[in-house]
Write a protein that holds these residues in place. Structure first.
Motif, short mmCIF file in Angstrom:
data_model
loop_
_atom_site.label_atom_id
_atom_site.label_comp_id
_atom_site.label_asym_id
_atom_site.label_seq_id
_atom_site.Cartn_x
_atom_site.Cartn_y
_atom_site.Cartn_z
N ALA A 31 12.21 84.68 -17.32
CA ALA A 31 12.78 85.28 -18.53
C ALA A 31 14.29 85.48 -18.38
CB ALA A 31 12.11 86.60 -18.84
N ALA A 32 14.73 85.98 -17.22
CA ALA A 32 16.15 86.21 -16.99
C ALA A 32 16.92 84.89 -16.97
CB ALA A 32 16.37 86.98 -15.70
N LEU A 33 16.34 83.87 -16.34
CA LEU A 33 17.01 82.57 -16.28
C LEU A 33 17.07 81.92 -17.66
CD1 LEU A 33 15.58 81.24 -12.92
CD2 LEU A 33 17.87 82.13 -13.37
N ALA A 34 16.06 82.14 -18.50
CA ALA A 34 16.08 81.59 -19.86
C ALA A 34 17.21 82.23 -20.67
CB ALA A 34 14.74 81.81 -20.55
N VAL A 35 17.38 83.54 -20.53
CA VAL A 35 18.48 84.23 -21.22
C VAL A 35 19.83 83.71 -20.70
CG1 VAL A 35 19.61 86.46 -21.53
CG2 VAL A 35 17.14 86.28 -21.76
N ALA A 36 19.94 83.51 -19.40
CA ALA A 36 21.19 83.01 -18.81
C ALA A 36 21.51 81.61 -19.32
CB ALA A 36 21.09 83.03 -17.29
N ARG A 37 20.49 80.74 -19.40
CA ARG A 37 20.72 79.38 -19.91
C ARG A 37 21.17 79.40 -21.36
NH1 ARG A 37 16.05 78.50 -17.01
NH2 ARG A 37 16.46 77.48 -15.04
N LYS A 38 20.55 80.25 -22.17
CA LYS A 38 20.94 80.35 -23.59
C LYS A 38 22.38 80.86 -23.71
CE LYS A 38 19.70 82.18 -28.11
NZ LYS A 38 20.90 81.62 -28.63
N ALA A 39 22.71 81.88 -22.92
CA ALA A 39 24.08 82.42 -22.95
C ALA A 39 25.09 81.36 -22.53
CB ALA A 39 24.18 83.65 -22.05
#
Length: 132
Positions: A31-39
């Motif tokens: 979940a954290a990596l998905a948010v980082a990729r989107k950002a």
């Protein structure tokens, strides 16, 4: 946001950075990596393409990368986020590794400078490779 998260505070004053802090379980989650990729995708900046260099020709067979931070994972985490001793275990791809994975041709990389401050320019090898 970074100030409120305590990123500029000494580690001892940041509760989540105590002895129970485990990056694999708290930061490197899917979940954290998905948010980082989107950002990261939302924050991409387009540069002026004055000489028509971009996009690269689809039939290009080689690419020369020049920069002292091509393999520096810390650059991608920000100047104050050095929580990992040897780099995160997953989720971070350096500039060089990302380009090498996406580009079908050969990739040659040079630091270009002895340091990020570029106080000693080392451009002869890079210029020769680019001209080849």
């Amino acid at each position: 946001v970074r100030m409120k998260l305590g990123m500029f505070d000494p580690p001892a004053r940041v509760p989540w950075y105590g002895p129970d802090y485990v990056p694999d379980k708290q930061c490197e989650t899917d979940a954290a990596l998905a948010v980082a990729r989107k950002a990261a995708a939302d924050g991409i900046a387009l540069f002026k393409n004055a000489n028509g260099s971009l996009p690269l020709a689809k039939d290009a067979s080689s690419l020369v990368l020049v920069g002292p931070q091509l393999d520096d994972w810390r650059l991608l985490l920000g100047a104050v986020n050095y929580a990992y001793a040897d780099g995160p275990s997953r989720g971070v791809t350096t500039i060089r590794a990302g380009i090498e994975a996406a580009f079908a041709g050969s990739v040659t990389a040079f630091a270009g400078c002895a340091s990020v401050a570029c106080d000693a320019l080392r451009d002869a090898d890079a210029a020769a490779a680019a001209a080849a």
